[in-house]
Write a protein that holds these residues in place. Structure first.
Motif, PDB file in Angstrom:
ATOM      1  N   ILE A  33     -41.696-100.564 -98.353  1.00 51.76           N
ATOM      2  CA  ILE A  33     -42.744-100.059 -97.464  1.00 51.76           C
ATOM      3  C   ILE A  33     -42.242-100.049 -96.023  1.00 51.76           C
ATOM      4  O   ILE A  33     -41.575-100.977 -95.582  1.00 51.76           O
ATOM      5  N   ALA A  34     -42.596 -98.992 -95.306  1.00 54.26           N
ATOM      6  CA  ALA A  34     -42.344 -98.947 -93.862  1.00 54.26           C
ATOM      7  C   ALA A  34     -43.650 -98.610 -93.170  1.00 54.26           C
ATOM      8  O   ALA A  34     -44.455 -97.806 -93.671  1.00 54.26           O
ATOM      9  N   TYR A  35     -43.863 -99.244 -92.022  1.00 56.42           N
ATOM     10  CA  TYR A  35     -45.032 -98.952 -91.194  1.00 56.42           C
ATOM     11  C   TYR A  35     -44.616 -97.980 -90.105  1.00 56.42           C
ATOM     12  O   TYR A  35     -43.600 -98.186 -89.430  1.00 56.42           O
ATOM     13  N   LEU A  36     -45.398 -96.933 -89.945  1.00 56.66           N
ATOM     14  CA  LEU A  36     -45.166 -95.935 -88.911  1.00 56.66           C
ATOM     15  C   LEU A  36     -46.204 -96.138 -87.816  1.00 56.66           C
ATOM     16  O   LEU A  36     -47.404 -96.121 -88.083  1.00 56.66           O
ATOM     17  N   SER A  53     -34.476 -91.599 -96.454  1.00 60.54           N
ATOM     18  CA  SER A  53     -33.043 -91.929 -96.396  1.00 60.54           C
ATOM     19  C   SER A  53     -32.810 -93.436 -96.306  1.00 60.54           C
ATOM     20  O   SER A  53     -31.738 -93.924 -96.634  1.00 60.54           O
ATOM     21  N   LYS A  54     -33.824 -94.174 -95.864  1.00 56.17           N
ATOM     22  CA  LYS A  54     -33.730 -95.636 -95.761  1.00 56.17           C
ATOM     23  C   LYS A  54     -34.228 -96.324 -97.034  1.00 56.17           C
ATOM     24  O   LYS A  54     -34.349 -97.546 -97.061  1.00 56.17           O
ATOM     25  N   GLY A  55     -34.561 -95.529 -98.054  1.00 55.65           N
ATOM     26  CA  GLY A  55     -35.022 -96.103 -99.316  1.00 55.65           C
ATOM     27  C   GLY A  55     -36.496 -96.438 -99.349  1.00 55.65           C
ATOM     28  O   GLY A  55     -36.970 -97.111-100.272  1.00 55.65           O
ATOM     29  N   VAL A  56     -37.254 -95.973 -98.382  1.00 53.18           N
ATOM     30  CA  VAL A  56     -38.691 -96.242 -98.336  1.00 53.18           C
ATOM     31  C   VAL A  56     -39.370 -95.471 -99.465  1.00 53.18           C
ATOM     32  O   VAL A  56     -39.060 -94.310 -99.711  1.00 53.18           O
ATOM     33  N   LYS A  57     -40.295 -96.142-100.144  1.00 47.02           N
ATOM     34  CA  LYS A  57     -41.079 -95.515-101.215  1.00 47.02           C
ATOM     35  C   LYS A  57     -42.540 -95.327-100.817  1.00 47.02           C
ATOM     36  O   LYS A  57     -43.266 -94.580-101.442  1.00 47.02           O
ATOM     37  N   ARG A  58     -42.950 -96.067 -99.775  1.00 45.41           N
ATOM     38  CA  ARG A  58     -44.319 -95.972 -99.272  1.00 45.41           C
ATOM     39  C   ARG A  58     -44.246 -96.042 -97.750  1.00 45.41           C
ATOM     40  O   ARG A  58     -43.739 -97.010 -97.190  1.00 45.41           O
ATOM     41  N   LEU A  59     -44.788 -95.015 -97.099  1.00 46.72           N
ATOM     42  CA  LEU A  59     -44.846 -94.957 -95.644  1.00 46.72           C
ATOM     43  C   LEU A  59     -46.316 -95.064 -95.275  1.00 46.72           C
ATOM     44  O   LEU A  59     -47.137 -94.286 -95.776  1.00 46.72           O
ATOM     45  N   GLU A  60     -46.665 -96.047 -94.442  1.00 45.00           N
ATOM     46  CA  GLU A  60     -48.080 -96.216 -94.110  1.00 45.00           C
ATOM     47  C   GLU A  60     -48.294 -96.270 -92.609  1.00 45.00           C
ATOM     48  O   GLU A  60     -47.385 -96.571 -91.839  1.00 45.00           O
ATOM     49  N   LEU A  61     -49.516 -95.925 -92.236  1.00 42.81           N
ATOM     50  CA  LEU A  61     -49.909 -95.918 -90.837  1.00 42.81           C
ATOM     51  C   LEU A  61     -51.412 -96.097 -90.771  1.00 42.81           C
ATOM     52  O   LEU A  61     -52.105 -96.017 -91.784  1.00 42.81           O
ATOM     53  N   SER A  62     -51.889 -96.332 -89.577  1.00 43.58           N
ATOM     54  CA  SER A  62     -53.334 -96.317 -89.356  1.00 43.58           C
ATOM     55  C   SER A  62     -53.598 -95.542 -88.081  1.00 43.58           C
ATOM     56  O   SER A  62     -52.754 -95.476 -87.185  1.00 43.58           O
ATOM     57  N   THR A  63     -54.760 -94.933 -88.047  1.00 41.24           N
ATOM     58  CA  THR A  63     -55.168 -94.179 -86.863  1.00 41.24           C
ATOM     59  C   THR A  63     -56.657 -94.388 -86.644  1.00 41.24           C
ATOM     60  O   THR A  63     -57.408 -94.581 -87.609  1.00 41.24           O
ATOM     61  N   GLY A  64     -57.076 -94.375 -85.401  1.00 44.78           N
ATOM     62  CA  GLY A  64     -58.489 -94.568 -85.083  1.00 44.78           C
ATOM     63  C   GLY A  64     -59.356 -93.554 -85.815  1.00 44.78           C
ATOM     64  O   GLY A  64     -58.983 -92.379 -85.926  1.00 44.78           O
ATOM     65  N   LYS A  98     -42.375 -95.550 -83.887  1.00 47.45           N
ATOM     66  CA  LYS A  98     -41.772 -96.779 -84.384  1.00 47.45           C
ATOM     67  C   LYS A  98     -41.783 -96.696 -85.907  1.00 47.45           C
ATOM     68  O   LYS A  98     -42.776 -96.289 -86.510  1.00 47.45           O
ATOM     69  N   LEU A  99     -40.676 -97.078 -86.525  1.00 45.33           N
ATOM     70  CA  LEU A  99     -40.585 -97.156 -87.980  1.00 45.33           C
ATOM     71  C   LEU A  99     -40.116 -98.564 -88.313  1.00 45.33           C
ATOM     72  O   LEU A  99     -38.984 -98.942 -88.000  1.00 45.33           O
ATOM     73  N   ILE A 100     -41.003 -99.331 -88.927  1.00 40.45           N
ATOM     74  CA  ILE A 100     -40.751-100.745 -89.177  1.00 40.45           C
ATOM     75  C   ILE A 100     -40.752-100.991 -90.683  1.00 40.45           C
ATOM     76  O   ILE A 100     -41.803-100.935 -91.327  1.00 40.45           O
ATOM     77  N   GLN A 101     -39.572-101.233 -91.229  1.00 42.09           N
ATOM     78  CA  GLN A 101     -39.473-101.486 -92.661  1.00 42.09           C
ATOM     79  C   GLN A 101     -39.831-102.940 -92.938  1.00 42.09           C
ATOM     80  O   GLN A 101     -39.376-103.848 -92.240  1.00 42.09           O
TER      81      GLN A 101
END
Length: 163
Positions: free
Chosen positions: A78-81, A109-120, A67-70
């Protein structure tokens, strides 16, 4: 190759989300298909669910999903992965790195400058993959995820990729 998910992807996405080795690291509790269908339909409506195929062939089987949520307004850069998973029949072949590289390119390509996620914090394989692909650890989100079936919380590592 990455493409937007469609209604024909239900079985693949459901199987990945409910896989006993994958499910503890993803958002949704174990559930039957009828319970998952409204969630899947919402993801399609929101346009945030994607399918990764390791092969560019039109009839190639799906290999992974995410999932990629801008975000919006002042955080629209920012987009959340989330929901990152590779089908177990494809693990250990380098497809995780390939998928992450394509995700990063899609986000850019969507103009995201920060891609963030979290993992256990115990999901060492995922954290190592993300770091290999250029993500940096930023901190620990304490008691971030609640595993209802195990009646326990897990801490997550917040990670980001800056373009």
């Amino acid at each position: 190759m990455i493409r937007s998910a469609n209604k024909d992807d239900f079985d693949f996405v459901y199987r990945l989300y409910m896989h006993p080795e994958v499910n503890p690291f993803l958002l949704y509790e174990l559930m039957d298909e009828d319970s998952f269908r409204p969630i899947f339909e919402e993801l399609l409506r929101d346009g945030v669910l994607y399918i990764f195929r390791a092969s560019d062939e039109e009839n190639a089987s799906p290999t992974g999903m995410f999932k990629l949520i801008q975000l919006k307004h002042r955080t629209s850069h920012i987009a959340y992965l989330g929901g990152v998973a590779i089908d177990s029949s494809f693990t250990g072949r380098g497809y995780g790195v390939h998928m992450m590289q394509e995700i990063i390119a899609l986000a850019e390509s969507k103009g995201v400058k920060r891609l963030e996620l979290s993992t256990g914090v115990h999901n060492l394989r995922a954290a190592a993959l993300y770091e290999k692909c250029g993500f940096k650890r930023e901190g620990i989100l304490r008691h971030f995820t609640y595993l209802k079936t195990e009646d326990r919380y897990i801490d997550e590592v917040l990670m980001s990729y800056l373009f």
